[in-house]
Enzyme design. Structure first.
Site, PDB file in Angstrom:
ATOM      1  N   LYS A   1       0.819  -1.202   0.000  1.00  0.00           N
ATOM      2  CA  LYS A   1       0.000   0.000   0.000  1.00  0.00           C
ATOM      3  C   LYS A   1       0.858   1.261   0.000  1.00  0.00           C
ATOM      4  O   LYS A   1       1.941   1.299   0.590  1.00  0.00           O
ATOM      5  CB  LYS A   1      -0.929   0.014   1.211  1.00  0.00           C
TER       6      LYS A   1
ATOM      7  N   HIS B   1      -9.409  -8.309  -8.464  1.00  0.00           N
ATOM      8  CA  HIS B   1      -9.361  -8.178  -7.009  1.00  0.00           C
ATOM      9  C   HIS B   1     -10.022  -9.418  -6.414  1.00  0.00           C
ATOM     10  O   HIS B   1     -10.957  -9.964  -6.975  1.00  0.00           O
ATOM     11  CB  HIS B   1     -10.124  -6.914  -6.604  1.00  0.00           C
TER      12      HIS B   1
END
Length: 387
Positions: free
Chosen positions: A182, A320
């Protein structure tokens, strides 16, 4: 064959972690069970699925609208041609009765949970793993195993560069060869330090992707792109709001490396607009739509078709997901690869024990359906819901 009952339960995610936008500690998932009137080994054959990871359950929508509509449908309005399973497109149309165009979001997730449970049911009725049923229905030659990457690198309460490096080493020890972390939850300078720390462990920048989770405006997205340009990363994911196609287009003009987005696009029309206006480049950029967020496998198949009609390869689609359902779909449709959540987002995240990892690729199991019952942490929830 007919549906006897559809049940739903909201279950909590076990994830006290955060990305640049949200903390997952309070997030939940809708677990759905479709009970049929077919009895095997003394029990009904039941299809099981859930919506997706990283959001909230849709209990109200499911019970008040979508499950209720299916419960009122005549068996012949849902049955496939052979009468031995459920026609998922028929079921989709029944669930979407009286729904206006647009307004995607939680509605798309709720419908997906039921639609995917119907795929699980059909695969179990046929006695085959879901990936095989999907490949047959879509006319695809399924690969034996699919490349996966370990998605992690979140911001933890006790975060530090050392903790991040230990996390990446842990994924390597498990056998993963590609990784994602991230960005956007710290300053640009701090994030560059974090990327450098991760690369010190991983080595090859083409094995590391970064994900901003839609945090940036256009100037910030471009600033990050310029700062990361020298790394040669695998991809730069979801820099801005998923519907900000102009941001993606402007970023693509100045960032020569691979961009990725689409996780939070829930309809084929949204994907059409990304293709038209988002600056996505055939042969370079990646799509990441999630069937568990976008009305299920039927709408997802239409997204794949839209990509291919626009000159993109389905190998540019890395959904995803990070769980058994996503893996079966990626394998069954012959896509580019799959996400993995090793040790994160229990009980739904991660793969069942029969999904074996080898050289950075995973083979789905051969149990009928999506194999969710094989996950030890998820099995008690399924047993309770289907008892």
């Amino acid at each position: 064959m007919r549906i006897v009952e559809i049940r739903e339960q909201s279950i909590p995610l076990q994830a006290n972690i955060q990305n640049s936008v949200v903390n997952f500690a309070e997030h939940t998932v809708s677990l759905v069970a479709v009970v049929s009137d077919v009895i095997r080994d003394g029990r009904p054959v039941v299809g099981v699925a859930f919506d997706s990871i990283g959001r909230f359950a849709q209990s109200g929508l499911l019970r008040e609208r979508f499950i209720a509509r299916l419960a009122k449908a005549a068996p012949e309005d849902l049955a496939d041609e052979a009468g031995t399973g459920i026609d998922t497109e028929k079921a989709f149309r029944v669930m979407m009765r009286n729904e206006k165009p647009g307004g995607h979001g939680d509605r798309a997730h709720a419908v997906a949970a039921v639609e995917l449970a119907l795929w699980d049911l059909n695969a179990k009725l046929a006695g085959v793993p879901a990936w095989r049923l999907i490949a047959d229905r879509f006319g695809v030659t399924a690969a034996a195993r699919m490349p996966v990457y370990a998605a992690g690198g979140y911001y933890y309460p006790e975060d530090s560069v050392g903790r991040l490096q230990d996390e990446m080493r842990g994924y390597q020890d498990l056998g993963y060869t590609s990784f994602k972390m991230k960005i956007g939850g710290a300053s640009l300078a701090e994030d560059m330090t974090r990327i450098e720390a991760a690369l010190a462990v991983i080595g090859d920048a083409k094995c590391l992707a970064v994900d901003a989770n839609g945090r940036f405006d256009t100037p910030t997205a471009i600033a990050y792109g310029k700062a990361m340009a020298g790394f040669g990363l695998r991809w730069y994911e979801e820099p801005g709001d998923p519907l900000d196609y102009r941001l993606m287009d402007e970023l693509a003009k100045v960032y020569d490396e691979t961009l990725a987005t689409g996780e939070n696009l829930f309809s084929c029309r949204d994907v059409d607009n990304l293709i038209r206006y988002g600056g996505m480049r055939p042969g370079r950029d990646l799509f990441q739509m999630d069937p568990g967020l976008s009305y299920g496998l039927g709408e997802f198949g239409r997204m794949v078709a839209a990509m291919e009609q626009a000159g993109f390869s389905r190998k540019q689609l890395f959904p995803h997901g990070g769980h058994n359902i996503a893996l079966h779909i990626v394998v069954g449709l012959g896509l580019g690869g799959s996400e993995a959540y090793p040790g994160v987002f229990a009980p739904v995240g991660g793969y069942a024990p029969d999904c074996t990892l080898e050289d950075g690729a995973i083979a789905p199991g051969d149990k009928p359906g999506f194999g969710l019952e094989q996950k030890a942490d998820l099995a008690p929830y399924i047993e309770k819901l289907t008892a």
